[in-house]
Design an enzyme around this catalytic site. Structure first.
Site, PDB file in Angstrom:
ATOM      1  N   HIS A 124       0.788  -1.065   0.023  1.00 32.82           N
ATOM      2  CA  HIS A 124       0.080   0.097  -0.077  1.00 32.82           C
ATOM      3  C   HIS A 124       0.907   1.259   0.144  1.00 32.82           C
ATOM      4  O   HIS A 124       0.438   2.370  -0.447  1.00 32.82           O
ATOM      5  CB  HIS A 124      -0.852  -0.010   1.083  1.00 32.82           C
ATOM      6  CG  HIS A 124      -2.045  -1.101   1.195  1.00 32.82           C
ATOM      7  ND1 HIS A 124      -2.747  -1.405   2.323  1.00 32.82           N
ATOM      8  CD2 HIS A 124      -2.403  -1.752   0.324  1.00 32.82           C
ATOM      9  CE1 HIS A 124      -3.421  -2.424   1.982  1.00 32.82           C
ATOM     10  NE2 HIS A 124      -3.304  -2.889   0.602  1.00 32.82           N
ATOM     11  N   HIS A 362      -3.849  -9.066   5.377  1.00 32.90           N
ATOM     12  CA  HIS A 362      -3.574  -8.672   4.023  1.00 32.90           C
ATOM     13  C   HIS A 362      -2.256  -8.296   3.540  1.00 32.90           C
ATOM     14  O   HIS A 362      -2.017  -7.807   2.494  1.00 32.90           O
ATOM     15  CB  HIS A 362      -4.595  -7.782   3.506  1.00 32.90           C
ATOM     16  CG  HIS A 362      -4.990  -6.664   4.421  1.00 32.90           C
ATOM     17  ND1 HIS A 362      -3.665  -5.518   4.384  1.00 32.90           N
ATOM     18  CD2 HIS A 362      -5.835  -6.055   5.316  1.00 32.90           C
ATOM     19  CE1 HIS A 362      -4.184  -4.872   5.241  1.00 32.90           C
ATOM     20  NE2 HIS A 362      -5.207  -4.851   5.764  1.00 32.90           N
ATOM     21  N   HIS A 363      -1.479  -8.018   4.649  1.00 35.12           N
ATOM     22  CA  HIS A 363       0.116  -7.722   4.405  1.00 35.12           C
ATOM     23  C   HIS A 363       0.215  -6.171   3.791  1.00 35.12           C
ATOM     24  O   HIS A 363       1.089  -6.100   2.936  1.00 35.12           O
ATOM     25  CB  HIS A 363       0.923  -8.534   3.799  1.00 35.12           C
ATOM     26  CG  HIS A 363       0.725  -9.974   4.243  1.00 35.12           C
ATOM     27  ND1 HIS A 363       1.145 -10.417   5.634  1.00 35.12           N
ATOM     28  CD2 HIS A 363      -0.027 -11.197   3.918  1.00 35.12           C
ATOM     29  CE1 HIS A 363       0.802 -11.504   5.941  1.00 35.12           C
ATOM     30  NE2 HIS A 363      -0.002 -12.260   4.826  1.00 35.12           N
ATOM     31  N   CYS A 364      -0.784  -5.466   4.125  1.00 32.72           N
ATOM     32  CA  CYS A 364      -0.711  -4.339   3.272  1.00 32.72           C
ATOM     33  C   CYS A 364      -0.693  -4.407   1.624  1.00 32.72           C
ATOM     34  O   CYS A 364      -0.058  -3.714   1.076  1.00 32.72           O
ATOM     35  CB  CYS A 364       0.543  -3.234   3.578  1.00 32.72           C
ATOM     36  SG  CYS A 364       0.216  -2.830   5.581  1.00 32.72           S
ATOM     37  N   ALA A 365      -1.539  -5.211   1.014  1.00 37.24           N
ATOM     38  CA  ALA A 365      -1.473  -5.593  -0.151  1.00 37.24           C
ATOM     39  C   ALA A 365      -2.900  -6.082  -0.693  1.00 37.24           C
ATOM     40  O   ALA A 365      -3.081  -7.296  -1.212  1.00 37.24           O
ATOM     41  CB  ALA A 365      -0.456  -6.663  -0.502  1.00 37.24           C
TER      42      ALA A 365
END
EC number: 2.8.1.7
Length: 406
Positions: A124, A362-365
């Protein structure tokens, strides 16, 4: 120098602790790496015996602190083979570095009708600043799509460029999939179309050498805390000619040449005009110690050890029933997976009960999660201090969870 994981582990105090009555297996270094005693001690020593505000002070402590800070800038420039230390800006981390470029270079160079290219695998931090810039100026954000194997559809890239493309912003290594993108050919293509290139190196610099001159990227940014250094400090590299043209994006002390209520303000030269206010000097000292530590071990030695460990992990994970792995066979640092239809949070909680630390979510993705049609993934990351035994514990833990949950 021969790489010894046992000697490396002895430098990291936290690795000797237990979690839930079991030895800690820390498999979350892609989120944030643990710190060796050399880094902890360097920062503590600075605060104990050498702390002072940097710049302009005529007293000994200030002069010494300033010299130490600038020596770290020089060390960091050597670490990524920048042409000059004055091409490096101290930032809080990768996120701030990208925002700096978007708000300084971006505001000055991207106009209505222009476009910026990113990829579907970006963190992100390398999506949202460009979305915000495009919304401000009326530009278009274009996206390189993913393949199911976790690589990019590079055959689509030439079609995304046109005379209005101003920037390609691309990750060096995916924080979810471990995919290492072929930067050399991507950068060459971008430059052929007159576009600049920003590389998010947050997941690359700890795994193998990076040479920004050889890459010929225009911007390269990474964080200290993933490189065994402190939180709150990172490096933004910008080619000197670009950096000198960029206006400041934050105002305050240290970044000015003159301030007049009647005649306005003039800026000091780069990189210091991008470092407003009192810097995180302790963090900078710690970053310098981390760079020294990793350089002494040898990044090529680290890369060889980690790749062998990764190959072992991928082969052993094949024995886990109903396990879905995401990403290519050739990868760096991370293994993303889901176990059957069980939510990643549940799997991660069970692993924590076994003393194994992995990242879930979501692992900033989120765009990547949407591509794979999952709400979350588990992610185990492998660093230079991880062992084959810890991989075996992960595999055994997943097998046990599968037996318990079905």
């Amino acid at each position: 120098m021969t790489f010894s994981v046992d000697k490396v582990r002895a430098d990291f105090p936290v690795l000797s602790r237990e979690v839930n009555g079991l030895p800690l297996a820390y498999l979350d270094s892609a989120a944030s790496a643990q710190k060796p005693s050399q880094v902890i001690d360097a920062e503590a020593e600075f605060y104990r015996h050498g702390y002072a505000a940097v710049h302009r002070g005529i007293h000994t402590l200030s002069a010494q602190a300033t010299e130490k800070m600038e020596n770290v800038r020089k060390r960091a420039s050597l670490f990524i083979n920048a042409r000059s230390a004055e091409e490096l800006v101290f930032v809080r981390g990768t996120t701030e570095g990208i925002n700096l470029v978007a708000n300084s270079w971006g505001n000055s160079n991207v106009r209505a009708g222009d476009n910026i290219i990113i990829s579907q695998m970006e963190h992100h931090a390398n999506i949202v600043p460009w979305q915000m810039l495009c919304a401000r100026v009326g530009a278009e954000l274009r996206v390189i799509p993913l393949n199911p194997d976790g690589t990019l559809q590079l055959e689509m890239l030439p079609n995304l460029f046109d005379e209005k493309t101003r920037l390609l912003a691309i990750t060096h290594v995916s924080n979810v999939l471990g995919t290492e993108n072929p930067l050399a050919e991507m950068i060459t293509l971008a430059h052929q179309h007159g576009a600049k290139v920003l590389v998010d190196g947050a997941q690359a610099v700890m795994h193998h050498p990076v040479d920004v001159q050889a890459l010929d990227c225009d911007f390269y940014v990474f964080s200290g805390h993933k490189l065994y250094g402190p939180t709150g400090i990172g490096i933004l590299y910008v080619k000197e000619a670009l950096l000198q043209e960029m206006p400041p994006w934050e105002g305050g002390g240290s970044m000015i040449a003159t301030v007049s209520l009647s005649e306005g303000t003039t800026w000091t030269k780069a990189p210091w005009r991008f470092e407003a206010g009192t810097p995180n000097t302790g963090g900078i000292i710690g970053l310098g110690a981390a760079l020294e530590y990793v350089s002494a071990l040898g990044l090529n030695n680290i890369a060889e050890y980690e790749q062998n460990l990764m190959h072992y992990a991928l082969s052993q994970l094949e024995s886990v029933p109903d396990l879905t792995l995401y990403g290519p066979q050739n990868r760096l640092g991370v293994i993303a997976f889901n176990l059957g239809k069980h939510h990643a949070y549940d799997v991660g909680s069970f692993l924590d009960n076994y003393g194994i630390a992995v990242r879930t979510g979501h692992h900033c993705a989120m765009p990547l999660m949407a591509y794979y049609n999952v709400p979350a993934m588990c992610r185990a990351s492998l660093a230079m201090y991880n062992t084959h035994e810890e991989v075996d514990r992960l595999v055994t833990g997943l097998q046990r969870i599968h037996r318990l949950l079905g």
